[in-house]
Design an enzyme around this catalytic site. Structure first.
Site, short mmCIF file in Angstrom:
data_model
loop_
_atom_site.label_atom_id
_atom_site.label_comp_id
_atom_site.label_asym_id
_atom_site.label_seq_id
_atom_site.Cartn_x
_atom_site.Cartn_y
_atom_site.Cartn_z
N ASP A 1 -2.65 0.34 3.32
CA ASP A 1 -1.52 0.27 4.25
C ASP A 1 -2.10 -0.02 5.63
O ASP A 1 -2.88 0.77 6.16
CB ASP A 1 -0.77 1.61 4.27
CG ASP A 1 -0.29 2.02 2.89
OD1 ASP A 1 0.52 1.28 2.32
OD2 ASP A 1 -0.74 3.07 2.40
N HIS B 1 5.53 -2.22 3.14
CA HIS B 1 6.58 -1.21 2.92
C HIS B 1 6.58 -0.11 3.97
O HIS B 1 7.65 0.41 4.32
CB HIS B 1 6.46 -0.60 1.51
CG HIS B 1 5.10 -0.14 1.17
ND1 HIS B 1 4.16 -0.95 0.56
CD2 HIS B 1 4.49 1.05 1.35
CE1 HIS B 1 3.04 -0.26 0.38
NE2 HIS B 1 3.21 0.94 0.85
N HIS C 1 -6.03 1.22 -1.67
CA HIS C 1 -4.70 0.71 -1.32
C HIS C 1 -4.58 0.74 0.20
O HIS C 1 -4.55 1.81 0.81
CB HIS C 1 -3.61 1.57 -1.96
CG HIS C 1 -2.23 1.14 -1.55
ND1 HIS C 1 -1.78 -0.15 -1.70
CD2 HIS C 1 -1.21 1.83 -0.97
CE1 HIS C 1 -0.54 -0.24 -1.24
NE2 HIS C 1 -0.17 0.95 -0.79
N ASP D 1 2.90 -0.29 -4.59
CA ASP D 1 3.69 0.77 -3.96
C ASP D 1 4.97 0.21 -3.34
O ASP D 1 5.54 0.81 -2.44
CB ASP D 1 2.86 1.48 -2.89
CG ASP D 1 3.43 2.85 -2.52
OD1 ASP D 1 4.33 3.33 -3.24
OD2 ASP D 1 3.00 3.41 -1.51
#
Length: 902
Positions: free
Chosen positions: A13, A351, A11, A124
């Site tokens: 980010d 996010h 994941h 997420d």
């Protein structure tokens, strides 16, 4: 036989607890290792690139020489890409930003080949928007995977066996407000439930015994999903061996190195005939309320303001102007430039970025991206305006004695009433910086008498206007075929009132020297005996600094508008937390000073100044609790006993013809660890309220679940929040103030203006002094009122939309052209719809409009583009059958049209 699908991923980010480039360099290492692994291990079959194509751009920015290797891996289906450009936060990015993420992500995925992953991927996202099912269906996706919204998920992305969620199984039917539905798959044990799988048989047995038991509790089939990775997780280089070990240990289970498409295909075959159904938004409303992460809407509000500004610059200024210019002149629509600007903007939409729950370096870099995107948007808008200016038929307007023409555009898609300040050059002198004396030219222009002016429209009628001042300044032209041209000019600033200007329209005026036409606009006033009023509203300023407003159309009096509340905050960038046993501090408890700032026939402005006394910070104990990484719910720190002045200046503006009161609030924040909100009293009792969300006016309950423990109930909005009963209603609008709260009874609406916090939060202690937001802040709000009928309520919504899009002004020349001096590109007679896009087709030259139904009933689309034929389309802008101009939109429908010239 049970099937266990193991999907390797990381994941990603792009930025979070480290700055972008720190994460970026680790991404290079990850993909380098992947390339090595695919080359050396024939059993290693797939790797999921986290649903976002930007990962490919980020990698190739550093390793351009590996493009062919990446392309081959994608062609073989080994690298699983798309379908989005980035993993955006759904609620803090605009409707169009969500649509463009899908559109550009699909376009980029297709450019790499046919192996795009067919999953709406929201691992997420801090809550999921209600219109996701409809949007996914429009881009050909019938499955969504998500980690939040129907189950509590704590910090460090932790879950526990005791956590309950809103469905029996992790597989569910997700239905949007328009009744579109997709298969929803919850990562019930999070998206790291298969990370770091052991290869040692003893450790592997212990690992799988627990993991299989946990997964089986929420699975509706024998198809179990395990995600081999986590946040920024490096590639597990020995995964093939780990899978072989698992298959040897469990002969009755098939462990498969798979991908999402394989898993979903089998899952659909095995699903029970009936699974639970969930509806609309997924925001963890059936939980204890502590980990909804909705307070990320109020930290670093300056980033949210920038996001609104740039989103509107692209959606409502640059694209409509470029579209008009491309259809009415020889202007070439700048597809690539606009796509470039959109990508810069969307890089701020993950996010951890737009939610501002990152370290200070991330916020600093976001400002640079916002500025880049905004600069491109302004360049495109200016280029389009220059083309339009050259084709306006201004010579049809009578002029012969020194009049100066200028044109005002409403590029928004709602009717707009308001004042606009136009900067009009009245004289300019070119000069050569190497030869001429700029000082002499400057002083000559400065000392020259400035004529007095009035303003006429293109029908030779005077309009409300006021010349504010004059100024001499340097400027320059950049001709397309010559070297730059410098000049010094004298400009005047003229304030004019634009009443009920149609969507996507323009109107030309002329500035007339008064020595030519001696008619002078009579100066009346809008403020009498301390009351500011127009034909719709009357505002009385109370002694405690609040407003009492009479809506003349209903006769209803709304008391106690606009009180400021200050409270302590010992939370973090994710969650607001008030100190225990503390009391709010209200502006109404302090003396105030009220001053009339402007008062004429078309605008009245009053300033309210109040000096509050608030604590300078939390006490020293908070710092210790932060460094201990003590859960914010367990902290006992209190506000400091030292106080400081907190001065709030409020400009209350009412314009002729407007149903909306404009509020500009400014303050110099020199206190830390606190929150400031503006409070509005509705005086109503309701069970629900309405807010502007993604392609939807969403109805939300005022009350919370019985499970709710958080004393707060923060919610998201973009343009407005509305509370109404059967007779009257209140709409509070905003610019970049995305967090609000309505109390249980509906009597009060609170809008967060500032949240000062000193740490990031989540899995460690990360100080964020920049998130204290010290220094000067300016925020914009508005209040509007309506009666019982839907049309009056919808008007307040459109007033909120319009307030976010400024007027655009150009100074014209007198010339012959093909474009009328006043015109409207789109005829929009219905208030029931909202147009979110006017642009050209992504890979074509037809006009695209996107619109949605603001109501819960069937609505006529009700708008046309003269000389064009509409065809039904979707978010991917693929043309379908021809449709009629009186098309009916179903409740909550998102509709895209392709318009072809007749």
């Amino acid at each position: 036989m049970k099937r266990v699908y193991i999907v390797p991923h990381s994941h990603w980010d792009r930025e979070w607890y480290m700055p972008f480039e720190q994460h970026h360099m680790r991404l290079i290492e990850l993909i380098d290792n992947l390339i090595k692994l695919f080359k050396t291990d024939p059993e290693y079959k797939y790797f999921h690139l986290d649903g976002q194509t930007i990962i490919l751009d980020d990698y190739l920015q550093v390793r351009p020489e590996n493009r062919e290797i990446i392309q081959n891996l994608i062609n073989q289906g080994k690298l699983q890409i798309g379908p989005f450009y980035i993993l955006q936060d759904a609620f803090l990015t605009s409707s169009e930003s969500n649509a463009r993420d899908m559109l550009i992500g699909h376009r980029d995925s297709k450019s790499w080949g046919k192996h795009m992953v067919h999953v709406g991927y929201f691992p997420d996202t801090f809550g999921n928007m209600g219109q996701a099912p409809q949007m996914l269906k429009q881009v050909g996706l019938d499955t969504a995977m998500f980690g939040r919204g129907v189950k509590p998920t704590g910090f460090s992305n932790s879950t526990s066996p005791e956590d309950k969620f809103s469905t029996e199984f992790s597989e569910m039917k997700w239905v949007g407000p328009d009744n579109s539905s997709v298969l929803g798959i919850l990562f019930a044990n999070w998206y790291d439930n298969g990370k770091e799988i052991p290869t040692d048989p003893i450790k592997a047995k212990a690992f799988w015994d627990k993991k299989l038991t946990d997964a089986e509790k929420s699975a509706s089939t024998d198809d179990l999903l395990f995600l081999n990775g986590s946040d920024h997780e490096p590639v597990q280089m020995d995964l093939s061996k780990a899978i072989r070990t698992a298959n040897e240990l469990y002969p009755d289970i098939e462990f498969i190195h798979g991908n999402y498409d394989m898993y979903i295909e089998q899952l659909k075959k095995d699903l029970p005939k009936k699974i639970d159904e969930i509806d609309g938004e997924l925001t963890s409303q059936e939980t204890n309320g502590w980990t909804t992460l909705a307070n990320t809407a109020s930290n670093r509000i300056y980033l949210k303001q920038w996001n609104t500004k740039v989103s509107k610059q692209l959606e409502n200024i640059a694209e409509p102007l470029a579209t008009i210019a491309s259809q009415k002149t020889d202007f070439e629509y700048p597809h690539d430039q606009l796509r470039y600007a959109w990508k810069w903007l969307m890089q701020n939409h993950p996010h951890d970025s737009i939610c501002a729950c990152s370290v200070d370096d991330v916020a600093d870099e976001m400002i640079t991206r916002f500025k880049k995107s905004n600069q491109v948007g302004k360049f495109v808008a200016d280029a389009a305006l220059n083309k339009i200016k050259g084709q306006l038929n201004t010579n049809k307007i009578p002029h012969n004695l020194g009049e100066i023409p200028f044109t005002v555009f409403n590029t928004g898609t709602s009717n707009k009433t308001g004042t606009v300040i136009a900067e009009i050059p009245i004289k300019k002198i070119k000069f050569n910086p190497n030869k001429d004396s700029s000082e002499k030219i400057y002083q000559a222009l400065k000392n020259e008498n400035t004529p007095k002016y009035t303003v006429y429209d293109d029908q030779n009628k005077t309009i409300p206007a006021e010349v504010l001042d004059s100024k001499v300044k340097f400027n320059f032209d950049l001709p397309k075929d010559k070297f730059r041209r410098a000049y010094i000019e004298k400009v005047i600033h003229v304030k004019i009132l634009m009443e009920n200007m149609k969507p996507v329209s323009w109107k030309t005026f002329k500035l007339v020297p008064l020595n030519i036409d001696s008619k002078v606009l009579q100066k009346n006033s809008m403020i009498h005996d301390g009351i500011l009023e127009n034909e719709f509203l009357a505002i009385k300023f109370s002694k405690n600094g609040t407003l009492s407003v009479t809506d003349k159309q209903t006769g209803h009096l709304f008391k106690d508008q606009l009180c400021y509340e200050d409270t302590g905050d010992l939370g973090n960038e994710y969650v607001y937390r008030a100190p225990k046993n503390s009391r709010p501090i209200f502006s109404s408890d302090f003396p105030n000073k009220i001053v009339i700032k402007e008062n004429n026939s078309f605008v009245g402005k009053v300033e309210i100044k109040v000096k509050m006394r608030i604590p300078v910070s939390m006490n020293k104990k908070l710092k210790e609790e932060q460094e201990e990484h003590l859960d914010y719910r367990l902290r006992t720190a209190q506000r400091s006993g030292r106080f400081t002045d907190f001065t709030i200046q409020t400009e209350v503006t009412l314009e002729k013809g407007s149903r909306r009161i404009g509020i500009r609030t400014s303050f110099d924040n020199n206190s830390m660890d606190h929150r400031v909100r503006a409070l509005f009293s509705t005086g109503l009792q309701t069970k629900e309220h309405y807010a502007d969300s993604i392609f939807e006016v969403v109805k939300r309950p005022n009350s919370v679940s019985d499970k709710w423990k958080n004393p707060e109930n923060p919610q998201h909005t973009h343009s407005f929040v509305n509370v109404h009963d059967k007779k009257v209603g209140v709409t509070i609008s905003n610019f970049g103030l995305n967090e609000y709260e309505v109390d249980n009874t509906g009597k009060q609406i609170a809008i967060t203006l500032l949240r000062s916090i000193g740490e990031m939060g989540d899995w460690g202690y990360f100080p964020t002094p920049g998130a204290q937001c010290l220094g000067q802040s300016v925020v914009d709000l508005g209040i509007a009122f309506h009666g019982s009928n839907e049309e009056s309520r919808l008007q307040t919504f459109h007033d909120a939309f319009a307030a976010q899009v400024p007027f655009t002004i150009i100074k014209d020349e007198w010339n012959d052209g093909k474009i009328e001096t006043s015109g409207c590109f789109v005829n929009v007679p219905s208030k029931e719809i909202k147009i979110t896009a006017i642009k050209l087709q992504e890979d074509g030259n037809n006009v695209i409009t996107r619109q949605y139904n603001l109501t819960n009933h069937e609505s006529h689309k009700g708008f046309v583009i003269g000389g064009y034929v509409p065809y039904k389309s979707n978010i991917l802008e693929k043309q379908f059958d021809r449709e009629t101009a009186n098309l009916k939109l179903q409740p909550y429908e998102i509709h895209t049209s392709v318009w072809r010239k007749k």
